[in-house]
Enzyme design. Sequence first.
Site, PDB file in Angstrom:
ATOM      1  CD  GLU A 164      -2.982  -1.014   2.056  1.00 55.12           C
ATOM      2  OE1 GLU A 164      -4.407  -1.021   1.809  1.00 55.12           O
ATOM      3  OE2 GLU A 164      -2.748  -0.882   3.363  1.00 55.12           O
ATOM      4  CB  CYS A 185       6.942  -4.981   9.281  1.00 58.92           C
ATOM      5  SG  CYS A 185       8.137  -4.385   9.990  1.00 58.92           S
ATOM      6  CB  CYS A 217       5.263  -2.503  16.568  1.00 61.75           C
ATOM      7  SG  CYS A 217       6.848  -1.950  16.248  1.00 61.75           S
ATOM      8  CB  CYS A 258       2.240  -1.501  13.751  1.00 65.11           C
ATOM      9  SG  CYS A 258       2.693  -1.475  11.951  1.00 65.11           S
ATOM     10  N   GLY A 276       6.493  -1.767   6.397  1.00 59.33           N
ATOM     11  CA  GLY A 276       7.964  -2.195   6.650  1.00 59.33           C
ATOM     12  C   GLY A 276       8.824  -1.205   7.320  1.00 59.33           C
ATOM     13  CD  GLU A 277      12.831  -0.005  10.659  1.00 59.93           C
ATOM     14  OE1 GLU A 277      11.863   0.432  11.429  1.00 59.93           O
ATOM     15  OE2 GLU A 277      13.754   0.613  10.333  1.00 59.93           O
ATOM     16  CB  SER A 325       9.488   6.710  10.439  1.00 65.49           C
ATOM     17  OG  SER A 325       8.983   6.303  11.723  1.00 65.49           O
ATOM     18  CG  HIS A 378       5.813   3.903  20.417  1.00 70.14           C
ATOM     19  ND1 HIS A 378       5.258   4.825  19.697  1.00 70.14           N
ATOM     20  CD2 HIS A 378       6.500   3.217  19.020  1.00 70.14           C
ATOM     21  CE1 HIS A 378       5.340   4.889  18.123  1.00 70.14           C
ATOM     22  NE2 HIS A 378       6.028   3.620  17.973  1.00 70.14           N
ATOM     23  CB  CYS A 399       0.584   6.081  11.861  1.00 64.45           C
ATOM     24  SG  CYS A 399       1.361   7.929  11.177  1.00 64.45           S
TER      25      CYS A 399
END
Length: 366
Positions: free
Chosen positions: A95, A115, A119, A122, A183-184, A215, A240, A357
């Site tokens: 996406e 990912c 987390c 997410c 993704g990271e 990010s 966080h 997000c």
Amino acid sequence: MSSNLLNLYGLTRAELGSLVSGWEISPVHAARLWRYLYLDGADTLAEMTELPARLRARLEAGTTFGRLAVARETHSGDGFTRKYLLGLADAHRIETVLMRYKGRTTACISSQVGCAMGCVFCATGQMGYTRHLTPAEIVAQAIHVDRVLRHTADEAPALAEGDHSSPHHRHERLRNIVLMGMGEPLHNYDSVMKAVDILCDGAGLGLGAKKITLSTVGVVPGIIRLADERRPIYLAVSLHGATQAERATLVPAARAWPLEMLMEACRYYTDKMERRIFFEWTLIEGKNDGPEQAHAVGSLLKGVPAQVNLIPLNPTAGYGGAPSHQAAARRFQDILAGYSIPSTVRQRRGIDIGAGCGQLAVAEAG
Ligand code: SAH
Ligand code: SF4
């Protein structure tokens, strides 16, 4: 339908030049090809009529420019956000989000299918990891958004104020990118940085490196590498939690890169780059939005040139928490201000279409 054709969007201008000169064709034509790809937004080789037939034949036989097929397009109710489900050559899907408001157009781009970081709040983390994206697949997302903008100049609902587009460009162009999609990005460092180099090439899309923000969940070796390589893009780190124990319950990657190590890397980054760093903090009601957490963030970030972006939790299927109330967000900001830490609360946009997000996810076949 995976193809082993060379994808032109994955080549830097220098690499494209070598490819063409390897065929003993003049660099003038390589330069023209580059402009067709990035300035003219050409869709097909057939449109590239100024290229010699011999070059077109070579390109036809061995290359593709990997446009991404739009499997689905969704528009938010307020008209500011569009989400695209894009198909990759191997049938995986990703996406990409286009945000337009106040004369600012931003593409939120994915770096992986899924990912690996897990987390808890997410949606991408909840779907797990499938694979890295190639540089071409990352570049192609920006190309896709740029193309949408070219074709929607007349509608431009949000451009009434502050549209600074040059008179030479009748249509709107893509100017800002956030690497905050699926993704990271620092888990896929090489491909992401190559894509950034291609997007920033002054003879192509010409995005400003300072208009790109990456990010990260806090991949320490990647943060150090960004600093060592003096990458001029902006960096945002997902925090966080302000203690190792609290952070690890939300961000499992904290076990690999503990908070103390992360903060050391952030200080190394800000010292070396001589610039501030952004920290993201997803505000979850009753979990990490209290005054004691805000004070802990203030102490943690002491001496770090920082700005905190607060993101009220967006709903995802796999996590039950609720977003903080406005009053809690404001109180959090006031406390941070007491530590001279500027902060913003991210506007909630695109939530109705799952484009906020942490909401990006696709159902994987099989
Ligand atoms: N992988 C990167 C970038 C993608 S996510 C990273 O984790 O930083 C962009 C931001 O959205 C991150 O700060 C992430 O922690 C946050 N986020 C994830 N899920 C969210 C949710 N459900 N609500 C609000 N923010 C979320
Ligand atoms: Fe991956 Fe970022 Fe989602 Fe964490 S928040 S699972 S790192 S995409």
